[in-house]
Scaffold this motif. Sequence first.
Motif, PDB file in Angstrom:
ATOM      1  N   PRO A 176      23.388  27.674 -10.894  1.00 57.40           N
ATOM      2  CA  PRO A 176      23.036  28.117 -12.250  1.00 57.40           C
ATOM      3  C   PRO A 176      23.764  27.342 -13.342  1.00 57.40           C
ATOM      4  O   PRO A 176      23.260  27.232 -14.464  1.00 57.40           O
ATOM      5  N   THR A 177      24.944  26.794 -13.029  1.00 52.95           N
ATOM      6  CA  THR A 177      25.690  26.062 -14.048  1.00 52.95           C
ATOM      7  C   THR A 177      24.960  24.797 -14.495  1.00 52.95           C
ATOM      8  O   THR A 177      25.293  24.239 -15.544  1.00 52.95           O
ATOM      9  N   HIS A 178      23.974  24.329 -13.731  1.00 51.04           N
ATOM     10  CA  HIS A 178      23.195  23.169 -14.164  1.00 51.04           C
ATOM     11  C   HIS A 178      22.568  23.429 -15.530  1.00 51.04           C
ATOM     12  O   HIS A 178      22.487  22.531 -16.365  1.00 51.04           O
ATOM     13  N   TYR A 179      22.083  24.627 -15.746  1.00 48.16           N
ATOM     14  CA  TYR A 179      21.409  24.928 -16.998  1.00 48.16           C
ATOM     15  C   TYR A 179      22.345  24.764 -18.193  1.00 48.16           C
ATOM     16  O   TYR A 179      21.929  24.364 -19.270  1.00 48.16           O
ATOM     17  N   ARG A 180      23.594  25.083 -18.002  1.00 51.38           N
ATOM     18  CA  ARG A 180      24.526  25.097 -19.128  1.00 51.38           C
ATOM     19  C   ARG A 180      25.159  23.736 -19.386  1.00 51.38           C
ATOM     20  O   ARG A 180      25.644  23.491 -20.493  1.00 51.38           O
ATOM     21  N   THR A 181      25.184  22.874 -18.384  1.00 49.12           N
ATOM     22  CA  THR A 181      25.995  21.665 -18.523  1.00 49.12           C
ATOM     23  C   THR A 181      25.227  20.354 -18.399  1.00 49.12           C
ATOM     24  O   THR A 181      25.617  19.360 -19.023  1.00 49.12           O
ATOM     25  N   SER A 182      24.167  20.319 -17.616  1.00 49.07           N
ATOM     26  CA  SER A 182      23.505  19.033 -17.360  1.00 49.07           C
ATOM     27  C   SER A 182      22.965  18.399 -18.628  1.00 49.07           C
ATOM     28  O   SER A 182      23.089  17.184 -18.836  1.00 49.07           O
ATOM     29  N   GLY A 183      22.352  19.203 -19.496  1.00 44.67           N
ATOM     30  CA  GLY A 183      21.809  18.656 -20.727  1.00 44.67           C
ATOM     31  C   GLY A 183      22.896  18.044 -21.601  1.00 44.67           C
ATOM     32  O   GLY A 183      22.712  16.958 -22.171  1.00 44.67           O
ATOM     33  N   ALA A 184      24.045  18.738 -21.719  1.00 42.84           N
ATOM     34  CA  ALA A 184      25.150  18.208 -22.523  1.00 42.84           C
ATOM     35  C   ALA A 184      25.662  16.897 -21.931  1.00 42.84           C
ATOM     36  O   ALA A 184      25.980  15.948 -22.671  1.00 42.84           O
ATOM     37  N   GLU A 185      25.733  16.822 -20.605  1.00 45.81           N
ATOM     38  CA  GLU A 185      26.172  15.584 -19.957  1.00 45.81           C
ATOM     39  C   GLU A 185      25.181  14.456 -20.213  1.00 45.81           C
ATOM     40  O   GLU A 185      25.570  13.304 -20.444  1.00 45.81           O
ATOM     41  N   HIS A 186      23.888  14.779 -20.196  1.00 49.20           N
ATOM     42  CA  HIS A 186      22.867  13.775 -20.498  1.00 49.20           C
ATOM     43  C   HIS A 186      23.043  13.217 -21.912  1.00 49.20           C
ATOM     44  O   HIS A 186      22.927  12.012 -22.143  1.00 49.20           O
ATOM     45  N   HIS A 187      23.295  14.102 -22.858  1.00 48.23           N
ATOM     46  CA  HIS A 187      23.415  13.652 -24.242  1.00 48.23           C
ATOM     47  C   HIS A 187      24.629  12.736 -24.434  1.00 48.23           C
ATOM     48  O   HIS A 187      24.587  11.806 -25.259  1.00 48.23           O
ATOM     49  N   ARG A 188      25.688  12.971 -23.675  1.00 52.90           N
ATOM     50  CA  ARG A 188      26.838  12.068 -23.759  1.00 52.90           C
ATOM     51  C   ARG A 188      26.470  10.674 -23.247  1.00 52.90           C
ATOM     52  O   ARG A 188      26.951   9.657 -23.771  1.00 52.90           O
ATOM     53  N   ILE A 189      25.623  10.626 -22.246  1.00 51.89           N
ATOM     54  CA  ILE A 189      25.151   9.334 -21.737  1.00 51.89           C
ATOM     55  C   ILE A 189      24.334   8.616 -22.803  1.00 51.89           C
ATOM     56  O   ILE A 189      24.534   7.419 -23.074  1.00 51.89           O
ATOM     57  N   VAL A 190      23.413   9.340 -23.432  1.00 51.33           N
ATOM     58  CA  VAL A 190      22.559   8.725 -24.454  1.00 51.33           C
ATOM     59  C   VAL A 190      23.399   8.247 -25.637  1.00 51.33           C
ATOM     60  O   VAL A 190      23.155   7.160 -26.186  1.00 51.33           O
ATOM     61  N   ASP A 191      24.386   9.040 -26.030  1.00 48.47           N
ATOM     62  CA  ASP A 191      25.252   8.630 -27.141  1.00 48.47           C
ATOM     63  C   ASP A 191      25.915   7.282 -26.843  1.00 48.47           C
ATOM     64  O   ASP A 191      26.003   6.411 -27.714  1.00 48.47           O
ATOM     65  N   ALA A 192      26.381   7.117 -25.610  1.00 49.28           N
ATOM     66  CA  ALA A 192      27.053   5.874 -25.241  1.00 49.28           C
ATOM     67  C   ALA A 192      26.073   4.706 -25.198  1.00 49.28           C
ATOM     68  O   ALA A 192      26.383   3.594 -25.644  1.00 49.28           O
ATOM     69  N   VAL A 193      24.873   4.957 -24.679  1.00 47.94           N
ATOM     70  CA  VAL A 193      23.850   3.907 -24.645  1.00 47.94           C
ATOM     71  C   VAL A 193      23.470   3.511 -26.066  1.00 47.94           C
ATOM     72  O   VAL A 193      23.369   2.316 -26.400  1.00 47.94           O
ATOM     73  N   ASP A 194      23.261   4.507 -26.911  1.00 46.87           N
ATOM     74  CA  ASP A 194      22.847   4.242 -28.286  1.00 46.87           C
ATOM     75  C   ASP A 194      23.936   3.490 -29.057  1.00 46.87           C
ATOM     76  O   ASP A 194      23.637   2.678 -29.950  1.00 46.87           O
ATOM     77  N   ALA A 195      25.207   3.761 -28.712  1.00 43.98           N
ATOM     78  CA  ALA A 195      26.319   3.069 -29.372  1.00 43.98           C
ATOM     79  C   ALA A 195      26.528   1.663 -28.836  1.00 43.98           C
ATOM     80  O   ALA A 195      27.355   0.906 -29.371  1.00 43.98           O
ATOM     81  N   GLY A 196      25.816   1.293 -27.791  1.00 48.72           N
ATOM     82  CA  GLY A 196      25.984  -0.031 -27.197  1.00 48.72           C
ATOM     83  C   GLY A 196      27.310  -0.203 -26.504  1.00 48.72           C
ATOM     84  O   GLY A 196      27.864  -1.307 -26.474  1.00 48.72           O
ATOM     85  N   ASP A 197      27.824   0.885 -25.906  1.00 49.21           N
ATOM     86  CA  ASP A 197      29.140   0.873 -25.248  1.00 49.21           C
ATOM     87  C   ASP A 197      28.954   0.992 -23.739  1.00 49.21           C
ATOM     88  O   ASP A 197      28.841   2.098 -23.210  1.00 49.21           O
ATOM     89  N   PRO A 198      28.912  -0.133 -23.018  1.00 57.84           N
ATOM     90  CA  PRO A 198      28.627  -0.080 -21.582  1.00 57.84           C
ATOM     91  C   PRO A 198      29.692   0.653 -20.778  1.00 57.84           C
ATOM     92  O   PRO A 198      29.367   1.338 -19.805  1.00 57.84           O
ATOM     93  N   ASP A 199      30.974   0.501 -21.156  1.00 56.43           N
ATOM     94  CA  ASP A 199      32.026   1.190 -20.413  1.00 56.43           C
ATOM     95  C   ASP A 199      31.884   2.706 -20.552  1.00 56.43           C
ATOM     96  O   ASP A 199      32.017   3.446 -19.576  1.00 56.43           O
ATOM     97  N   ARG A 200      31.601   3.156 -21.759  1.00 55.99           N
ATOM     98  CA  ARG A 200      31.452   4.598 -21.975  1.00 55.99           C
ATOM     99  C   ARG A 200      30.180   5.112 -21.315  1.00 55.99           C
ATOM    100  O   ARG A 200      30.166   6.221 -20.779  1.00 55.99           O
TER     101      ARG A 200
END
Length: 223
Positions: A176-200
Motif C-alpha cells: 500500500p505504501t506505493h500509493y503514497r510514495t512512488s509518485g513523489a519519487e517519480h517527480h524527483r526523477i523528472v525534476d533532475a532530468v528537467d534540470a539537466g543534472d545526470p548525477d541527480r
Amino acid sequence: MRPARRLTLTDDVYGTIRAQVMDHVVAPGARINIDALARELQVSPTPVREALARLEADGLVRKRPLVGYTAAPLLTRDEFDELVDMRLILETAAARRAATRAVPADDPAATDRLRAAATLPGPVPDTQGYASIAAFTAADARFHQLLAERSGNRMLHDAIVRLRPHLHLFRLHFPPTHYRTSGAEHHRIVDAVDAGDPDRAEAAVRDHLLAARERHLPYFGQG
C-alpha cells in the motif's frame, strides 16, 4: 464471470485472463485449458489462443511442448534480486542519458509528458485484487517506459520494456505504501532530468528502485 464483449473480443479476453493470472485465479504454475477458458468466457478458442500468445510475450504464461500453456511461476527471491539489479543497470543509464539529452526538436512536449506521467492514480474504488491496482500498474509502467524513451536510445528503451517488471512484481503482492510514495519519487526523477543534472537523475532513479525493492521485501519474509 461476464461474457467477453464482442466488439473488443481479443483485448477483452486478454484482459480477463491477465486478471485471472495476476489474482492467482489461475494459480502460478497451473496448466491453462484453452477449451475450458473458451467455454467460461463464451468465446471460440481462437481469441483465447491469441490472448495467451500476448501473455506469453508479457512473461505471465509459458508454452511447453506437449503440455500447452501454464501460468508462469512467481519470482523467487533470487529472481527478484536479479530483476532489481537489471533495472538498476538499465534505468539509471536511461536517466543519465535523459538528463544530458536536449528535448527532441520533433517532440518539444517530451518532458511535460514525462512529468504528467509521474503522477500515479490511487486504488479504483469498489474493486478488489488486480482490478483495484490495474490503473496504477499501467501508469507506473508508462512512466518508466517514457523515461527510457526520453533517453533517446531505442535499444535501451526496448530492453527496459521487455523486462515488464510491474506485471511480475505486482503478482507477488501490492504494498500500500506505493500509493503514497512512488509518485513523489517519480517527480524527483523528472525534476533532475528537467534540470539537466545526470548525477541527480541517476541517484533519483536508484533511490526509487531501491525503495521499491524494500517495499516488496516483506513478501519474502524479510524487511
